[in-house]
Every structure is written in C-alpha cells, then in structure tokens.
Write a protein that holds these residues in place. Structure first.
Motif, PDB file in Angstrom:
ATOM      1  N   ILE A 193      11.148   0.977   5.768  1.00  0.00           N
ATOM      2  CA  ILE A 193      10.853  -0.427   5.460  1.00  0.00           C
ATOM      3  C   ILE A 193       9.849  -0.926   6.486  1.00  0.00           C
ATOM      4  O   ILE A 193      10.103  -0.881   7.697  1.00  0.00           O
ATOM      5  CB  ILE A 193      12.118  -1.297   5.494  1.00  0.00           C
ATOM      6  N   TYR A 194       8.696  -1.369   6.005  1.00  0.00           N
ATOM      7  CA  TYR A 194       7.645  -1.942   6.855  1.00  0.00           C
ATOM      8  C   TYR A 194       7.621  -3.436   6.551  1.00  0.00           C
ATOM      9  O   TYR A 194       7.069  -3.869   5.552  1.00  0.00           O
ATOM     10  CB  TYR A 194       6.307  -1.275   6.543  1.00  0.00           C
ATOM     11  N   ARG A 318       9.302   7.099   0.752  1.00  0.00           N
ATOM     12  CA  ARG A 318       8.310   6.046   0.595  1.00  0.00           C
ATOM     13  C   ARG A 318       8.275   5.154   1.826  1.00  0.00           C
ATOM     14  O   ARG A 318       9.240   5.089   2.588  1.00  0.00           O
ATOM     15  CB  ARG A 318       8.625   5.163  -0.628  1.00  0.00           C
ATOM     16  N   ILE A 319       7.154   4.466   1.987  1.00  0.00           N
ATOM     17  CA  ILE A 319       7.063   3.354   2.924  1.00  0.00           C
ATOM     18  C   ILE A 319       6.985   2.091   2.082  1.00  0.00           C
ATOM     19  O   ILE A 319       6.065   1.917   1.277  1.00  0.00           O
ATOM     20  CB  ILE A 319       5.832   3.473   3.836  1.00  0.00           C
ATOM     21  N   VAL A 320       7.987   1.230   2.219  1.00  0.00           N
ATOM     22  CA  VAL A 320       8.095   0.020   1.402  1.00  0.00           C
ATOM     23  C   VAL A 320       7.545  -1.154   2.190  1.00  0.00           C
ATOM     24  O   VAL A 320       8.036  -1.464   3.276  1.00  0.00           O
ATOM     25  CB  VAL A 320       9.570  -0.237   1.010  1.00  0.00           C
ATOM     26  N   LEU A 321       6.524  -1.812   1.636  1.00  0.00           N
ATOM     27  CA  LEU A 321       5.872  -2.934   2.303  1.00  0.00           C
ATOM     28  C   LEU A 321       6.548  -4.242   1.905  1.00  0.00           C
ATOM     29  O   LEU A 321       6.695  -4.539   0.714  1.00  0.00           O
ATOM     30  CB  LEU A 321       4.385  -2.989   1.946  1.00  0.00           C
ATOM     31  N   VAL A 322       6.943  -5.002   2.918  1.00  0.00           N
ATOM     32  CA  VAL A 322       7.666  -6.253   2.706  1.00  0.00           C
ATOM     33  C   VAL A 322       7.057  -7.320   3.606  1.00  0.00           C
ATOM     34  O   VAL A 322       6.526  -7.019   4.682  1.00  0.00           O
ATOM     35  CB  VAL A 322       9.163  -6.081   3.042  1.00  0.00           C
ATOM     36  N   LEU A 330      -5.689  -4.291   4.577  1.00  0.00           N
ATOM     37  CA  LEU A 330      -5.844  -3.328   5.657  1.00  0.00           C
ATOM     38  C   LEU A 330      -4.538  -2.602   5.956  1.00  0.00           C
ATOM     39  O   LEU A 330      -4.560  -1.463   6.444  1.00  0.00           O
ATOM     40  CB  LEU A 330      -6.343  -4.055   6.917  1.00  0.00           C
ATOM     41  N   VAL A 331      -3.401  -3.224   5.680  1.00  0.00           N
ATOM     42  CA  VAL A 331      -2.100  -2.626   6.008  1.00  0.00           C
ATOM     43  C   VAL A 331      -1.871  -1.326   5.248  1.00  0.00           C
ATOM     44  O   VAL A 331      -1.640  -0.273   5.863  1.00  0.00           O
ATOM     45  CB  VAL A 331      -0.961  -3.635   5.767  1.00  0.00           C
ATOM     46  N   PRO A 332      -1.893  -1.312   3.897  1.00  0.00           N
ATOM     47  CA  PRO A 332      -1.680  -0.034   3.200  1.00  0.00           C
ATOM     48  C   PRO A 332      -2.749   0.994   3.516  1.00  0.00           C
ATOM     49  O   PRO A 332      -2.465   2.196   3.546  1.00  0.00           O
ATOM     50  CB  PRO A 332      -1.676  -0.422   1.720  1.00  0.00           C
ATOM     51  N   ARG A 333      -3.971   0.528   3.787  1.00  0.00           N
ATOM     52  CA  ARG A 333      -5.034   1.483   4.107  1.00  0.00           C
ATOM     53  C   ARG A 333      -4.738   2.222   5.404  1.00  0.00           C
ATOM     54  O   ARG A 333      -4.848   3.451   5.488  1.00  0.00           O
ATOM     55  CB  ARG A 333      -6.376   0.762   4.214  1.00  0.00           C
ATOM     56  N   LEU A 334      -4.353   1.464   6.438  1.00  0.00           N
ATOM     57  CA  LEU A 334      -4.037   2.097   7.718  1.00  0.00           C
ATOM     58  C   LEU A 334      -2.813   3.001   7.601  1.00  0.00           C
ATOM     59  O   LEU A 334      -2.755   4.061   8.235  1.00  0.00           O
ATOM     60  CB  LEU A 334      -3.809   1.024   8.787  1.00  0.00           C
ATOM     61  N   LEU A 335      -1.829   2.569   6.815  1.00  0.00           N
ATOM     62  CA  LEU A 335      -0.644   3.397   6.631  1.00  0.00           C
ATOM     63  C   LEU A 335      -0.992   4.709   5.943  1.00  0.00           C
ATOM     64  O   LEU A 335      -0.489   5.783   6.316  1.00  0.00           O
ATOM     65  CB  LEU A 335       0.408   2.639   5.826  1.00  0.00           C
ATOM     66  N   ARG A 336      -1.858   4.654   4.934  1.00  0.00           N
ATOM     67  CA  ARG A 336      -2.253   5.888   4.237  1.00  0.00           C
ATOM     68  C   ARG A 336      -3.043   6.799   5.163  1.00  0.00           C
ATOM     69  O   ARG A 336      -2.899   8.028   5.117  1.00  0.00           O
ATOM     70  CB  ARG A 336      -3.073   5.552   2.987  1.00  0.00           C
ATOM     71  N   GLU A 337      -3.910   6.207   5.983  1.00  0.00           N
ATOM     72  CA  GLU A 337      -4.688   7.028   6.914  1.00  0.00           C
ATOM     73  C   GLU A 337      -3.781   7.731   7.917  1.00  0.00           C
ATOM     74  O   GLU A 337      -4.038   8.862   8.330  1.00  0.00           O
ATOM     75  CB  GLU A 337      -5.707   6.153   7.649  1.00  0.00           C
ATOM     76  N   ARG A 338      -2.716   7.055   8.311  1.00  0.00           N
ATOM     77  CA  ARG A 338      -1.858   7.587   9.365  1.00  0.00           C
ATOM     78  C   ARG A 338      -0.722   8.451   8.812  1.00  0.00           C
ATOM     79  O   ARG A 338      -0.328   9.431   9.444  1.00  0.00           O
ATOM     80  CB  ARG A 338      -1.262   6.426  10.158  1.00  0.00           C
ATOM     81  N   GLY A 340      -0.467   9.983   5.501  1.00  0.00           N
ATOM     82  CA  GLY A 340      -1.052  10.260   4.195  1.00  0.00           C
ATOM     83  C   GLY A 340      -0.088  10.778   3.161  1.00  0.00           C
ATOM     84  O   GLY A 340      -0.241  10.523   1.975  1.00  0.00           O
ATOM     85  N   ARG A 341       0.929  11.526   3.579  1.00  0.00           N
ATOM     86  CA  ARG A 341       1.838  12.126   2.613  1.00  0.00           C
ATOM     87  C   ARG A 341       2.855  11.123   2.061  1.00  0.00           C
ATOM     88  O   ARG A 341       3.468  11.356   1.029  1.00  0.00           O
ATOM     89  CB  ARG A 341       2.579  13.283   3.259  1.00  0.00           C
ATOM     90  N   ALA A 342       3.051  10.067   2.804  1.00  0.00           N
ATOM     91  CA  ALA A 342       4.049   9.087   2.363  1.00  0.00           C
ATOM     92  C   ALA A 342       3.501   8.273   1.192  1.00  0.00           C
ATOM     93  O   ALA A 342       2.323   7.968   1.121  1.00  0.00           O
ATOM     94  CB  ALA A 342       4.413   8.162   3.509  1.00  0.00           C
ATOM     95  N   LYS A 343       4.375   7.923   0.277  1.00  0.00           N
ATOM     96  CA  LYS A 343       4.001   7.068  -0.834  1.00  0.00           C
ATOM     97  C   LYS A 343       4.197   5.614  -0.419  1.00  0.00           C
ATOM     98  O   LYS A 343       5.272   5.223   0.017  1.00  0.00           O
ATOM     99  CB  LYS A 343       4.863   7.391  -2.055  1.00  0.00           C
ATOM    100  N   ILE A 344       3.159   4.829  -0.577  1.00  0.00           N
ATOM    101  CA  ILE A 344       3.209   3.418  -0.203  1.00  0.00           C
ATOM    102  C   ILE A 344       3.668   2.608  -1.410  1.00  0.00           C
ATOM    103  O   ILE A 344       3.076   2.684  -2.490  1.00  0.00           O
ATOM    104  CB  ILE A 344       1.829   2.914   0.284  1.00  0.00           C
ATOM    105  N   HIS A 345       4.734   1.843  -1.241  1.00  0.00           N
ATOM    106  CA  HIS A 345       5.241   0.999  -2.326  1.00  0.00           C
ATOM    107  C   HIS A 345       5.040  -0.460  -1.959  1.00  0.00           C
ATOM    108  O   HIS A 345       5.619  -0.959  -0.993  1.00  0.00           O
ATOM    109  CB  HIS A 345       6.731   1.257  -2.572  1.00  0.00           C
TER     110      HIS A 345
END
Length: 518
Positions: A193-194, A318-322, A330-338, A340-345
C-alpha cells in the motif's frame, strides 16, 4: 430525545485526514461517499471532501468548508483559521494547546468540536434529526499511542459509537480487494500500500488471506504529503511574480494550485496557474523536478519495506496507490522505474479509499484485520557501570489483542536504589543486541517519576510536583520491592501500573504518550 428513544442506527467509515475528512456510508452492500453539508450565513456548503479545519470569528466557530469561506470573507476583520487539525495530533500530549488569535486553545476540545460538527453533517446528509452513528475510524499505521488515544477519546466525546480503529493501509487494502476482486473472502495476495495523503505518507506490506488482512510491516513519514507539493507549486508561481503572497491570498492560491496539480495528466506540458496578475505558466518538467526529491523519500521507504520482508513465499503482487498525492502522474512513473516488475494499481477512488474500506469493515464483522505494533516499545534502564540500554517491553510486529483484551508484560520485581524512580520510555525501529542501544532515530515518550520511598507520600496518594533533581541514591529501601506492569490494548494504547509491594502496596497507573521534543 433520550438515548433509549433513538431507533435509527447507521454505520459509517471515517477518514479524518490532514487536509480533508471523508465519510462513507455502509448501506446494504453499497458504500457511497457522503456529501457533508455545512451551513454558512444561510448558505449550505456541501462536498465529499470536508476540509479538516476550523475558523474562529467574533465568538463563533466555523468548521470545514464554512471555516474556509469565513476566513476568506473576514480575514481583514480578525478571523483566525486553524488548518490541518490532524497535524496538531502528531505531537499531542496531555494539556497540549496551540496559540491562535492571541489565546491558547486545547487541541482535544478543538478536535471534539470539529468531529461533533462532522457527525451533525452526516445526519443532515441522510435527512435525519438523530441516530446512533456507529463508526470505524482510520489512523496512520505509525500513529503513536498518544495520537490514537486523543483521536479515540474525541470521537467518543463527539457522539460517535466507535466500532474499532483501523490502520489506514488496512482500510485501503479492504477497499482495493472489493474494487478489484469483489469477493473479499476468496482473495489471497500480498500487496504494497502506497498511501500519499495530504499531510502524511505510509507504506505497508499487507498480506491478504481469504478475508484476513495482516499489515506485516509499515513505515511512514508523518510530515510529507500533497500539501507539500501544493506549496512547491505556489513557490514556483511566486518566483515568476517576484513576490510572496500574504496569508489570505496564499490560502486562495493554495487551493488553485491544488486544483492545477490534480489536473496533471501524462500528456500535460505546462501548468497554468491563474493569479490576479494574469496566468502564470510553468513547465510541468520544472514542477516534477521540484517534487522529485520528496517522492524519492517515499520510494526509499517502499524499498525498505520490500527489503525487510524478503524471504516471504512470493514478492508483492501489486503496489496499490492511495491518497490524493498518488494521483500525481510522476508517482506511478517513478514506481515503475524503480519496481518494474510490480503491477501498479491506481484505483477509482484514491481520495476516498480509506473511508470506503472503513465502511466495509463496519458492515462486515466476518472480515478480520490484524493490528500490529510497527516499532519496538521499551524503557531505558541503567546498568551498574552507569551505561544505558533499552529494555524492550512490547516488540515490533506484536499483534494487538482482540476487543476488550490486553497484552500484558510484567517485569521481575526489584529493590530500588533511589528514593524516586525515573522511567523514560521510547519507541524505535531496532535495538542493537550487543550494546542494547536504540538504532536509528528513537522517538521518546513521556517520563514518569514514581515515589519509591513512602516518606514522599505517606498519605498513600499520588504525589504532585516530583522533580528529577530530587532523586538521590539511598540504601534505606533494600527491603522494598518494585513491580512494573504494562498493558497494550486493542487500539495500540499503552498504560502502566507501578507498585511498591512491601511498604504499603501503593501503586499508580499512567497513560504513556509520545513526548514532543523540548
């Protein structure tokens, strides 16, 4: 109307946030976010997101959107705005006040007044004159005992019947499962949970096992959120104008900056902020460069949680954005860069996920959520050589007890070497085993001075005005025995009982709260 005559019972989930307060109704499997109405000078101001603030003006107190409007209308006539009530709880202690309008105001009374008005607004939103309002409320995962205590107390004083306190990441996870999978009793997953809200950031590894939610590990930053991004955008505007805004104009501009920030998409090239001197255009890249250092701090905590939970059966699904701050592109972009394998929800209701999750819990007694301590809690002891070490009383990761129960820790009794005992409490992330020292930046709690010597309080009443400067070594108490008992309740609140067991059996109970640095 007496309490016995109240027939209607409603259940709600409440997210008392730094910037906004959100209420969701539990309504037969539906969990709508309520538009809470507040009256101001004959006008009804209603919205799903109630500003967590109040304004004092000419002897009256205004709350939520009425507070914001009153301050803007009467700033020049002495209206006093108290924004972000929740921030004042971060350093709460008994007797904590803030200075506003030239006077000292009790934090607990301010919060109780705000929550009482929220309760009235809930009833107005449902066209009810009175009802029993049963609530599940959410607090940050790393909220201290003092923050939990004052929040719990003020909600009850405001007229709510509290069903339970949830950690905000757990509430968000409940909402995520309902949105993503529909059936909460069948899902098995590990998610990060992010949660980037208006004023705080929390990240938690949440283990979900068929209706059982376990916040395995949480980390947080108590003073970082979307408000800071709004402030950075405002500073960029001020740099373009070559001047700073006054207090009233800054409040207006911060609201404008927030709306501009929340309108950013992956395709946005420039941010256009309207001011009284024209539209100020700022390249979105410049704004992203300004906020990236703050976001990197949140990424580092996600990194830390993932590192500390290695060895589990599987990596997080997953990484769940709340939270409103997570809407920044910029938040999901940085998370994907760091990661990458995690699925951003990114859910449909990031602003209201906590309140909706809390409402689902209110309506679902079969849904089980574990609560845990996220730091060690201990007391500082002194060795014979004069060096200090941390005696851990409740370990990090300990499960909080069920409703109405206590987790109890009792220390072996001992004979005192001083006339007064000085107990210094703290919480910390780790304790170095060889030295017994706290690792990192420990957070200190209130100190307790307890009379070992009966001569200090021969009447058997708790003494007043003890001072650590009065502590002296003595051999006169060799036959006395001191007993320490500690109790951790289901809300994460710690109390202690310290007793003289030989002289007269005198004992005293103390609430243990986080201490603000002096």
């Amino acid at each position: 109307m007496t309490a016995n005559s109240i027939k209607t019972v409603i259940k709600v989930g409440l997210d008392f946030g730094t910037t906004h307060t959100v209420a969701a109704l539990a309504d037969e499997g539906n969990y709508p976010v309520l538009r809470l109405p507040f009256e101001y000078e004959g006008e009804i101001l209603a919205g799903e997101f109630t500003p967590s603030c109040l304004t004092m003006y000419q002897g009256e107190v205004y709350y939520g959107p009425a507070a914001t409007r009153c301050f803007l209308d009467h700033f020049d006539q002495g209206a006093v705005l108290i924004p972000s009530l929740k921030r004042s709880l971060l350093d709460w202690y008994e007797g904590r006040t803030i200075r506003a309008g030239g006077v000292h105001l009790d934090i607990g009374q301010l919060l109780t007044g705000f929550l009482a008005e929220v309760r009235r607004a809930i009833l107005r939103a449902l066209d009810l004159e009175e009802a029993q309002v049963e609530a599940v409320i959410a607090v940050p995962a790393n909220a201290s005992s003092s923050q939990r205590y004052v929040t719990l107390t003020c909600f009850r004083q405001a007229g709510f019947k509290l069903l339970r306190i949830l950690d905000e990441p757990s509430a968000s996870g409940i909402q995520f499962v309902r949105e993503r999978y529909k059936r909460w009793d069948r899902v098995e997953a590990d998610v990060i949970i992010y949660d980037l809200g208006g004023g705080t950031f929390d990240t938690t590894l949440l283990s979900i096992r068929k209706g059982l939610y376990d916040p395995v590990l949480s980390r947080g930053i108590s003073r970082l959120g979307g408000d800071d991004f709004d402030e950075l955008l405002l500073r960029l505007v001020e740099e373009r104008l070559g001047r700073t805004f006054g207090e009233r104009r800054r409040l207006e501009m911060r609201q404008i900056a927030r709306q501009v920030k929340e309108g950013i998409t992956p395709y946005t090239q420039k941010l256009h902020v309207e001011t009284s001197e024209g539209v100020i255009s700022i390249p979105v890249k410049e704004f992203q460069e300004a906020v990236q250092p703050l976001l990197e701090r949140t990424m580092e905590l996600v990194d830390q949680v993932m590192a500390e939970t290695k060895g589990r059966d599987a990596a997080p699904d997953r990484i769940v954005l709340v939270g409103g701050g997570s809407l920044l592109a910029l938040v999901p972009r940085l998370l994907r860069e760091r990661f990458g394998r995690a699925k951003i929800h990114q859910g449909l209701y990031p602003f209201a996920a906590v309140a909706i999750g809390a409402a689902i819990q209110a309506a679902s007694p079969g849904l089980q959520v574990m609560d845990r301590l996220h730091n060690h809690f201990g007391v500082i002891r002194v060795k014979q050589d004069g060096s200090e070490y941390v005696d851990v009383i409740f370990e990090k990761g300990s499960r909080l007890p069920e409703d109405g129960a206590f987790l109890t820790a009792r220390r072996p009794s001992y004979d005192p070497r001083h006339n007064i005992g000085r107990f210094r409490y703290l919480e910390c992330d780790e304790v170095d085993q060889p030295s017994g020292q706290a690792v990192g930046e420990p957070i200190y709690w209130n100190e307790i001075l307890f009379p070992y010597d009966r001569a200090i309080n021969p009447d058997g009443r708790p003494p007043l005005g003890l001072d650590s400067q009065d502590i002296v070594e003595t051999n006169l108490l060799r036959d006395e025995r001191i007993q320490e008992e500690y109790y951790l309740d289901e809300h994460g609140i710690v109390t202690t009982r310290i007793s003289r067991t030989v002289q007269d059996g005198f004992s005293s109970c103390y609430n243990l709260f986080r201490r603000w640095p002096v």
